[in-house]
Design a protein around this motif. Structure first.
Motif, PDB file in Angstrom:
ATOM      1  N   PRO A  32       0.670  -1.252   0.153  1.00  0.00           N
ATOM      2  CA  PRO A  32      -0.023   0.138   0.109  1.00  0.00           C
ATOM      3  C   PRO A  32       1.053   1.307  -0.102  1.00  0.00           C
ATOM      4  CG  PRO A  32      -0.951  -1.434   1.484  1.00  0.00           C
ATOM      5  CD  PRO A  32       0.432  -2.066   1.081  1.00  0.00           C
ATOM      6  N   TYR A  33       2.039   1.205   0.369  1.00  0.00           N
ATOM      7  CA  TYR A  33       2.917   2.408   0.356  1.00  0.00           C
ATOM      8  C   TYR A  33       3.763   2.454  -0.719  1.00  0.00           C
ATOM      9  CZ  TYR A  33       1.539   1.895   5.208  1.00  0.00           C
ATOM     10  OH  TYR A  33       0.443   2.028   6.282  1.00  0.00           O
ATOM     11  N   LYS A  34       3.649   1.574  -1.792  1.00  0.00           N
ATOM     12  CA  LYS A  34       4.571   1.428  -2.870  1.00  0.00           C
ATOM     13  C   LYS A  34       5.117   2.842  -3.518  1.00  0.00           C
ATOM     14  CE  LYS A  34       5.193  -0.964  -6.987  1.00  0.00           C
ATOM     15  NZ  LYS A  34       4.501  -2.106  -7.938  1.00  0.00           N
ATOM     16  N   LYS A  35       3.779   3.755  -3.788  1.00  0.00           N
ATOM     17  CA  LYS A  35       3.744   4.968  -4.267  1.00  0.00           C
ATOM     18  C   LYS A  35       4.741   5.821  -3.613  1.00  0.00           C
ATOM     19  CE  LYS A  35       1.227   8.533  -6.533  1.00  0.00           C
ATOM     20  NZ  LYS A  35      -0.154   8.978  -6.952  1.00  0.00           N
ATOM     21  N   THR A  36       4.517   5.847  -2.290  1.00  0.00           N
ATOM     22  CA  THR A  36       5.262   6.680  -1.310  1.00  0.00           C
ATOM     23  C   THR A  36       6.846   6.373  -1.371  1.00  0.00           C
ATOM     24  OG1 THR A  36       3.544   7.120   0.228  1.00  0.00           O
ATOM     25  CG2 THR A  36       5.484   7.592   1.211  1.00  0.00           C
ATOM     26  N   ILE A  37       6.986   5.149  -1.299  1.00  0.00           N
ATOM     27  CA  ILE A  37       8.511   4.616  -1.351  1.00  0.00           C
ATOM     28  C   ILE A  37       9.206   4.901  -2.501  1.00  0.00           C
ATOM     29  CG2 ILE A  37      10.003   2.750  -1.029  1.00  0.00           C
ATOM     30  CD1 ILE A  37       7.697   1.490   0.906  1.00  0.00           C
ATOM     31  N   SER A  38       8.269   4.678  -3.645  1.00  0.00           N
ATOM     32  CA  SER A  38       9.006   4.869  -5.014  1.00  0.00           C
ATOM     33  C   SER A  38       9.413   6.284  -5.432  1.00  0.00           C
ATOM     34  CB  SER A  38       8.409   4.264  -5.970  1.00  0.00           C
ATOM     35  OG  SER A  38       7.037   4.644  -6.183  1.00  0.00           O
ATOM     36  N   SER A  39       8.810   6.995  -4.692  1.00  0.00           N
ATOM     37  CA  SER A  39       8.817   8.598  -4.860  1.00  0.00           C
ATOM     38  C   SER A  39      10.032   9.016  -4.151  1.00  0.00           C
ATOM     39  CB  SER A  39       7.503   9.277  -4.666  1.00  0.00           C
ATOM     40  OG  SER A  39       7.261   9.377  -3.353  1.00  0.00           O
ATOM     41  N   SER A  40      10.550   8.036  -3.229  1.00  0.00           N
ATOM     42  CA  SER A  40      11.897   8.615  -2.373  1.00  0.00           C
ATOM     43  C   SER A  40      12.539   7.561  -2.055  1.00  0.00           C
ATOM     44  CB  SER A  40      11.183   9.082  -0.989  1.00  0.00           C
ATOM     45  OG  SER A  40      10.180  10.241  -1.099  1.00  0.00           O
ATOM     46  N   ILE A  41      13.142   6.945  -3.155  1.00  0.00           N
ATOM     47  CA  ILE A  41      13.811   5.908  -3.065  1.00  0.00           C
ATOM     48  C   ILE A  41      15.170   6.175  -2.397  1.00  0.00           C
ATOM     49  CG2 ILE A  41      15.402   4.445  -4.596  1.00  0.00           C
ATOM     50  CD1 ILE A  41      12.492   3.541  -4.766  1.00  0.00           C
ATOM     51  N   ASP A  42      15.912   7.179  -2.324  1.00  0.00           N
ATOM     52  CA  ASP A  42      16.870   7.384  -1.712  1.00  0.00           C
ATOM     53  C   ASP A  42      16.914   7.209  -0.065  1.00  0.00           C
ATOM     54  OD1 ASP A  42      18.462   7.332  -3.659  1.00  0.00           O
ATOM     55  OD2 ASP A  42      18.488   9.538  -4.217  1.00  0.00           O
ATOM     56  N   THR A  43      15.736   7.853   0.464  1.00  0.00           N
ATOM     57  CA  THR A  43      15.455   7.669   1.663  1.00  0.00           C
ATOM     58  C   THR A  43      14.931   6.432   2.407  1.00  0.00           C
ATOM     59  OG1 THR A  43      14.699   9.959   1.657  1.00  0.00           O
ATOM     60  CG2 THR A  43      14.038   8.675   3.467  1.00  0.00           C
ATOM     61  N   TYR A  44      13.927   5.976   1.476  1.00  0.00           N
ATOM     62  CA  TYR A  44      13.474   4.431   1.951  1.00  0.00           C
ATOM     63  C   TYR A  44      14.227   3.278   1.558  1.00  0.00           C
ATOM     64  CZ  TYR A  44       9.139   7.098   3.119  1.00  0.00           C
ATOM     65  OH  TYR A  44       8.263   7.791   3.736  1.00  0.00           O
ATOM     66  N   GLY A  45      15.209   3.151   0.721  1.00  0.00           N
ATOM     67  CA  GLY A  45      15.963   2.220   0.135  1.00  0.00           C
ATOM     68  C   GLY A  45      16.698   1.616   1.351  1.00  0.00           C
ATOM     69  N   PRO A  46      17.599   2.716   1.811  1.00  0.00           N
ATOM     70  CA  PRO A  46      18.489   2.178   3.037  1.00  0.00           C
ATOM     71  C   PRO A  46      17.739   1.595   4.296  1.00  0.00           C
ATOM     72  CG  PRO A  46      19.097   4.175   2.285  1.00  0.00           C
ATOM     73  CD  PRO A  46      17.966   3.931   1.599  1.00  0.00           C
ATOM     74  N   ILE A  47      16.491   2.332   4.801  1.00  0.00           N
ATOM     75  CA  ILE A  47      15.771   1.716   5.646  1.00  0.00           C
ATOM     76  C   ILE A  47      15.009   0.515   5.322  1.00  0.00           C
ATOM     77  CG2 ILE A  47      13.609   2.400   7.022  1.00  0.00           C
ATOM     78  CD1 ILE A  47      14.032   5.257   6.352  1.00  0.00           C
ATOM     79  N   LEU A  48      14.492   0.205   4.217  1.00  0.00           N
ATOM     80  CA  LEU A  48      13.986  -0.992   3.977  1.00  0.00           C
ATOM     81  C   LEU A  48      15.026  -2.235   4.080  1.00  0.00           C
ATOM     82  CD1 LEU A  48      11.264  -0.353   1.344  1.00  0.00           C
ATOM     83  CD2 LEU A  48      10.984  -0.572   3.642  1.00  0.00           C
ATOM     84  N   THR A  49      16.282  -1.860   3.618  1.00  0.00           N
ATOM     85  CA  THR A  49      17.420  -2.726   3.503  1.00  0.00           C
ATOM     86  C   THR A  49      17.897  -3.106   4.889  1.00  0.00           C
ATOM     87  OG1 THR A  49      18.135  -1.840   1.286  1.00  0.00           O
ATOM     88  CG2 THR A  49      19.749  -3.119   2.656  1.00  0.00           C
ATOM     89  N   GLY A  50      17.815  -2.038   5.865  1.00  0.00           N
ATOM     90  CA  GLY A  50      18.066  -2.281   7.104  1.00  0.00           C
ATOM     91  C   GLY A  50      17.062  -2.981   7.972  1.00  0.00           C
ATOM     92  N   ILE A  51      15.781  -3.077   7.366  1.00  0.00           N
ATOM     93  CA  ILE A  51      14.703  -3.803   8.200  1.00  0.00           C
ATOM     94  C   ILE A  51      14.791  -5.374   7.720  1.00  0.00           C
ATOM     95  CG2 ILE A  51      12.263  -4.296   8.037  1.00  0.00           C
ATOM     96  CD1 ILE A  51      11.815  -1.237   8.040  1.00  0.00           C
TER      97      ILE A  51
END
Length: 132
Positions: A32-51
């Motif tokens: 459900p958050y795909k659009k939000t995440i894809s619009s801020s890949i540089d922010t969410y990418g490292p966080i999701l990898t960390g998770i």
């Protein structure tokens, strides 16, 4: 050096950066958050990898991931991401995608023993996965 950067920029397209992160979105269950995440890949990418790697990270790197999520103040994702970290910290067998190979095999082995001892069907049977 400028030529190297130009050549690299040609290959590091948005799609090249998005696909691995969007695969994590699907794996972790954040569709459900795909659009939000894809619009801020540089922010969410490292966080999701960390998770995804949270259980395998040293304490300091875990703290860094927590801090990154706390800095998302106002994001609709902040509480969902913190919830995932809480789950990973306190529930050893939740989120199978975060387990190491050894822990995953241990989990399936335990469930197989429970299945044979109780005679009940186990939808997480390791043999069912081998048959696929």
């Amino acid at each position: 050096m400028s030529n190297l950067k130009e050549a690299t920029d040609r290959y590091l397209t948005t799609d090249f950066k998005n696909k691995p992160v969007l695969a994590l979105v699907a794996l972790i269950g954040l569709g459900p958050y795909k659009k939000t995440i894809s619009s801020s890949i540089d922010t969410y990418g490292p966080i999701l990898t960390g998770i995804a790697l949270y259980r395998h990270l040293p304490h300091l790197e875990r703290s860094s991931d927590n801090k990154s999520i706390l800095e998302l103040e106002g994001s609709p994702l902040q509480s969902r991401l913190m919830g995932l970290l809480t789950d990973l910290s306190f529930q050893p067998h939740w989120h199978l995608w975060s387990l190491s190979n050894d822990k995953l095999m241990e989990f399936f082995s335990f469930n197989s023993k429970v299945e044979s001892a109780t005679g009940q069907f186990n939808p997480l049977s390791f043999n069912a996965y081998l048959a696929e």
